[in-house]
Enzyme design. Structure first.
Site, PDB file in Angstrom:
ATOM      1  N   ASP A  10      63.831  62.738  18.122  1.00 35.71           N
ATOM      2  CA  ASP A  10      65.181  63.049  17.662  1.00 35.71           C
ATOM      3  C   ASP A  10      65.126  62.896  16.141  1.00 35.71           C
ATOM      4  OD1 ASP A  10      68.001  63.473  17.549  1.00 35.71           O
ATOM      5  OD2 ASP A  10      68.296  61.300  17.491  1.00 35.71           O
ATOM      6  N   GLU A  70      64.152  68.027  19.138  1.00 35.12           N
ATOM      7  CA  GLU A  70      65.461  68.656  18.956  1.00 35.12           C
ATOM      8  C   GLU A  70      65.447  69.569  17.734  1.00 35.12           C
ATOM      9  OE1 GLU A  70      69.794  66.934  17.841  1.00 35.12           O
ATOM     10  OE2 GLU A  70      68.916  66.100  19.676  1.00 35.12           O
ATOM     11  N   HIS A 143      69.181  56.806  18.811  1.00 32.84           N
ATOM     12  CA  HIS A 143      68.207  57.821  18.385  1.00 32.84           C
ATOM     13  C   HIS A 143      66.980  57.777  19.289  1.00 32.84           C
ATOM     14  CE1 HIS A 143      70.656  58.317  14.829  1.00 32.84           C
ATOM     15  NE2 HIS A 143      70.584  57.013  14.630  1.00 32.84           N
TER      16      HIS A 143
END
Length: 167
Positions: A10, A70, A143
């Site tokens: 992330d 991501e 996260h």
């Protein structure tokens, strides 16, 4: 049965979450997770280097074959998106050096893969990551939970063949 080690990332300039998941058939197990935190007072090249080096160290330690990461979402804060993109680039270079197969997913795809709803909130993601991986507590910081979600998303979007190669 072949096992497959997947890293999830992330990306973020201030906080880059990472997670490592082992897949054996349909079974998923969390091996580790964490977060690379950089200091806003440091020069940008130093912050990016820290992300690169620490992601590289995780790759060296756990030897993942694949990565779920991501994509950058451009919301209202374009300035933050640029920083996220730069952090993402630093992480991707470390993964390229490690020879990882890369799957890139939008936040909506990751949420849908883990929660079943592309508009899920952070709490829902953390809860489902905990359930899917059989963890005793929700990964923190969020996260890291998001990074584990990206790794889980990779497993739902890729076919692992009996020989262990990716199709």
């Amino acid at each position: 049965m072949a096992q497959h080690i997947i890293m999830g990332i992330d990306p973020g300039l201030a906080h880059t979450g990472w997670g490592i998941v082992r897949q054996e058939g349909v079974r998923l197990e969390c091996l580790a997770y964490g977060c690379v935190t950089t200091n806003p007072g440091q020069a940008l090249p130093d912050r990016l280097n820290k992300i690169f080096e620490q992601v590289g160290a995780v790759i060296e330690r756990f030897e993942p074959e694949s990565l779920g990461i991501e994509t950058v979402w451009f919301g209202e804060n374009v300035t933050a998106a640029f920083g996220t993109g730069q952090a993402r680039g630093a992480a991707l270079v470390a993964c390229a050096r490690g020879g990882l197969n890369v799957g890139e997913y939008t936040p909506t795809e990751i949420k849908a893969a883990v929660v079943g709803n592309g508009t899920a909130d952070k709490a829902q993601i953390g809860y489902m990551v905990t359930q899917i991986l059989g963890l005793e507590s929700t990964p923190w910081p969020d996260h890291a939970a998001d990074a584990l979600a990206a790794a889980i998303c990779y497993t739902t979007h890729q076919s692992v063949l009996a020989e262990g190669s990716i199709a």
